[in-house]
Design a protein around this motif. Structure first.
Motif, PDB file in Angstrom:
ATOM      1  N   ASP A 255     -20.212 -17.103 -38.004  1.00  0.00           N
ATOM      2  CA  ASP A 255     -19.212 -17.817 -38.799  1.00  0.00           C
ATOM      3  C   ASP A 255     -18.438 -16.832 -39.680  1.00  0.00           C
ATOM      4  N   TYR A 256     -17.131 -16.805 -39.505  1.00  0.00           N
ATOM      5  CA  TYR A 256     -16.246 -15.915 -40.265  1.00  0.00           C
ATOM      6  C   TYR A 256     -16.471 -16.049 -41.770  1.00  0.00           C
ATOM      7  N   GLU A 257     -16.563 -17.278 -42.269  1.00  0.00           N
ATOM      8  CA  GLU A 257     -16.722 -17.503 -43.708  1.00  0.00           C
ATOM      9  C   GLU A 257     -18.012 -16.867 -44.230  1.00  0.00           C
ATOM     10  N   ASN A 258     -19.080 -16.917 -43.459  1.00  0.00           N
ATOM     11  CA  ASN A 258     -20.340 -16.291 -43.878  1.00  0.00           C
ATOM     12  C   ASN A 258     -20.200 -14.773 -43.950  1.00  0.00           C
ATOM     13  N   ARG A 259     -19.473 -14.192 -42.996  1.00  0.00           N
ATOM     14  CA  ARG A 259     -19.247 -12.741 -43.045  1.00  0.00           C
ATOM     15  C   ARG A 259     -18.391 -12.391 -44.255  1.00  0.00           C
ATOM     16  N   LEU A 260     -17.353 -13.184 -44.497  1.00  0.00           N
ATOM     17  CA  LEU A 260     -16.441 -12.927 -45.611  1.00  0.00           C
ATOM     18  C   LEU A 260     -17.175 -12.967 -46.953  1.00  0.00           C
ATOM     19  N   LYS A 261     -18.117 -13.892 -47.099  1.00  0.00           N
ATOM     20  CA  LYS A 261     -18.873 -14.024 -48.357  1.00  0.00           C
ATOM     21  C   LYS A 261     -19.681 -12.772 -48.698  1.00  0.00           C
ATOM     22  N   THR A 262     -19.979 -11.934 -47.705  1.00  0.00           N
ATOM     23  CA  THR A 262     -20.771 -10.728 -47.981  1.00  0.00           C
ATOM     24  C   THR A 262     -19.954  -9.642 -48.675  1.00  0.00           C
ATOM     25  N   PHE A 263     -18.641  -9.770 -48.663  1.00  0.00           N
ATOM     26  CA  PHE A 263     -17.781  -8.716 -49.199  1.00  0.00           C
ATOM     27  C   PHE A 263     -17.525  -8.851 -50.703  1.00  0.00           C
TER      28      PHE A 263
ATOM     29  N   ASN B  25     -17.640  -7.237 -54.280  1.00  0.00           N
ATOM     30  CA  ASN B  25     -17.511  -5.858 -54.779  1.00  0.00           C
ATOM     31  C   ASN B  25     -17.058  -4.870 -53.710  1.00  0.00           C
ATOM     32  N   TRP B  26     -16.345  -5.357 -52.699  1.00  0.00           N
ATOM     33  CA  TRP B  26     -15.776  -4.460 -51.684  1.00  0.00           C
ATOM     34  C   TRP B  26     -14.652  -3.669 -52.337  1.00  0.00           C
ATOM     35  N   PRO B  27     -14.618  -2.350 -52.172  1.00  0.00           N
ATOM     36  CA  PRO B  27     -13.631  -1.538 -52.900  1.00  0.00           C
ATOM     37  C   PRO B  27     -12.182  -1.681 -52.442  1.00  0.00           C
ATOM     38  N   PHE B  28     -11.934  -2.263 -51.264  1.00  0.00           N
ATOM     39  CA  PHE B  28     -10.569  -2.368 -50.748  1.00  0.00           C
ATOM     40  C   PHE B  28     -10.166  -3.836 -50.672  1.00  0.00           C
ATOM     41  N   VAL B  29      -9.323  -4.269 -51.603  1.00  0.00           N
ATOM     42  CA  VAL B  29      -8.999  -5.686 -51.675  1.00  0.00           C
ATOM     43  C   VAL B  29      -7.527  -5.957 -51.361  1.00  0.00           C
ATOM     44  N   GLU B  30      -6.641  -5.141 -51.868  1.00  0.00           N
ATOM     45  CA  GLU B  30      -5.209  -5.396 -51.691  1.00  0.00           C
ATOM     46  C   GLU B  30      -4.492  -4.160 -51.175  1.00  0.00           C
ATOM     47  N   ASN B  31      -3.336  -4.394 -50.562  1.00  0.00           N
ATOM     48  CA  ASN B  31      -2.451  -3.326 -50.090  1.00  0.00           C
ATOM     49  C   ASN B  31      -3.152  -2.320 -49.192  1.00  0.00           C
ATOM     50  N   CYS B  32      -3.993  -2.814 -48.296  1.00  0.00           N
ATOM     51  CA  CYS B  32      -4.669  -1.934 -47.352  1.00  0.00           C
ATOM     52  C   CYS B  32      -5.042  -2.729 -46.098  1.00  0.00           C
ATOM     53  N   LYS B  33      -5.449  -2.009 -45.070  1.00  0.00           N
ATOM     54  CA  LYS B  33      -5.815  -2.662 -43.809  1.00  0.00           C
ATOM     55  C   LYS B  33      -7.260  -3.167 -43.806  1.00  0.00           C
ATOM     56  N   CYS B  34      -8.127  -2.539 -44.573  1.00  0.00           N
ATOM     57  CA  CYS B  34      -9.552  -2.907 -44.519  1.00  0.00           C
ATOM     58  C   CYS B  34      -9.932  -3.873 -45.654  1.00  0.00           C
TER      59      CYS B  34
ATOM     60  N   ALA C   6     -13.219  -8.583 -37.886  1.00  0.00           N
ATOM     61  CA  ALA C   6     -13.678  -7.574 -36.923  1.00  0.00           C
ATOM     62  C   ALA C   6     -15.201  -7.608 -36.742  1.00  0.00           C
ATOM     63  N   GLY C   7     -15.865  -8.611 -37.325  1.00  0.00           N
ATOM     64  CA  GLY C   7     -17.304  -8.773 -37.120  1.00  0.00           C
ATOM     65  C   GLY C   7     -18.188  -8.088 -38.143  1.00  0.00           C
ATOM     66  N   PHE C   8     -17.577  -7.473 -39.149  1.00  0.00           N
ATOM     67  CA  PHE C   8     -18.365  -6.713 -40.122  1.00  0.00           C
ATOM     68  C   PHE C   8     -18.903  -7.592 -41.247  1.00  0.00           C
ATOM     69  N   ILE C   9     -20.038  -7.159 -41.765  1.00  0.00           N
ATOM     70  CA  ILE C   9     -20.581  -7.696 -43.008  1.00  0.00           C
ATOM     71  C   ILE C   9     -20.749  -6.519 -43.953  1.00  0.00           C
ATOM     72  N   HIS C  10     -20.698  -6.792 -45.229  1.00  0.00           N
ATOM     73  CA  HIS C  10     -20.797  -5.746 -46.247  1.00  0.00           C
ATOM     74  C   HIS C  10     -22.266  -5.504 -46.563  1.00  0.00           C
ATOM     75  N   CYS C  11     -22.708  -4.255 -46.430  1.00  0.00           N
ATOM     76  CA  CYS C  11     -24.105  -3.870 -46.679  1.00  0.00           C
ATOM     77  C   CYS C  11     -24.133  -2.660 -47.600  1.00  0.00           C
ATOM     78  N   PRO C  12     -23.726  -2.814 -48.853  1.00  0.00           N
ATOM     79  CA  PRO C  12     -23.662  -1.641 -49.730  1.00  0.00           C
ATOM     80  C   PRO C  12     -25.052  -1.081 -50.013  1.00  0.00           C
ATOM     81  N   SER C  13     -25.077   0.209 -50.278  1.00  0.00           N
ATOM     82  CA  SER C  13     -26.323   0.862 -50.692  1.00  0.00           C
ATOM     83  C   SER C  13     -26.100   1.430 -52.090  1.00  0.00           C
ATOM     84  N   ALA C  14     -27.134   1.966 -52.665  1.00  0.00           N
ATOM     85  CA  ALA C  14     -27.022   2.535 -54.005  1.00  0.00           C
ATOM     86  C   ALA C  14     -26.020   3.696 -54.033  1.00  0.00           C
TER      87      ALA C  14
END
Length: 173
Positions: free
Chosen positions: A23-31, A33-42, A50-58
């Motif tokens: 589910d796209y919405e579930n993947r989106l919810k993982t992002f 504190n994602w560092p790229f929010v506006e004016n960019c492709k990612c 693109a199927g990604f989920i956010h998995c930040p590390s320390a």
């Protein structure tokens, strides 16, 4: 051995959790504190498409993993296109879908899910086997060292274990 068992339990939970990521919405919810929010492709939206989920590390705040093929990428830059970065590194069944996920037949879904499970089990299994082999090698070394210190003995080198040819090759991120 306890570490291996914990890895298996953790992998089992992850396998179940990732099933929800179709589910796209579930993947989106993982992002968060994602560092790229506006004016960019990612952006989070493009990453999730693109199927990604956010998995930040320390140490790395921009780690993203495909829930389907498990490729993990970091070091994103504003002009990186998630779809392009994903496809140039690995062939992914999720990216190969020719229709929306909700439009899949049950047969198509089960075939897709079998591919996801196979990829997950091969990668997880390979990791657990590597950990087990390291533990065996360390134990063998301790035993040989103990035996050699007590007796005159020349140890034989261990026989390497062959990889499963049906599993996809591992990749470096």
């Amino acid at each position: 051995m306890e570490v291996l068992l914990k890895d298996l339990v953790s992998s089992s939970k992850l396998l179940s959790d990732f099933k929800e990521m179709y589910d796209y919405e579930n993947r989106l919810k993982t992002f968060t504190n994602w560092p790229f929010v506006e004016n960019c492709k990612c952006t989070p939206e493009n990453m999730a498409k693109a199927g990604f989920i956010h998995c930040p590390s320390a140490n790395e705040t921009d780690v993203a993993k495909c829930f389907f093929c498990l490729i993990e990428l970091e070091g994103w830059e504003p002009n990186d296109d998630p779809w392009e970065e994903h496809t140039k590194r690995r062939s992914c069944g999720f990216l190969s879908l020719t229709k929306q996920f909700d439009d899949l037949t049950m047969e198509e879904y089960y075939m897709l899910e079998m591919t996801r499970l196979r990829t997950f089990l091969c990668k997880t299994g390979r990791s657990i086997i590597n950990s087990f082999e390291e533990e065996v090698a360390a134990t063998r070394k301790r035993l040989v060292d103990n035996f050699v210190s007590s007796h005159q003995y020349t140890p034989q080198p261990p026989v390497p274990i062959q990889a499963d040819p049906t599993c996809p090759p591992s990749e470096s991120s």
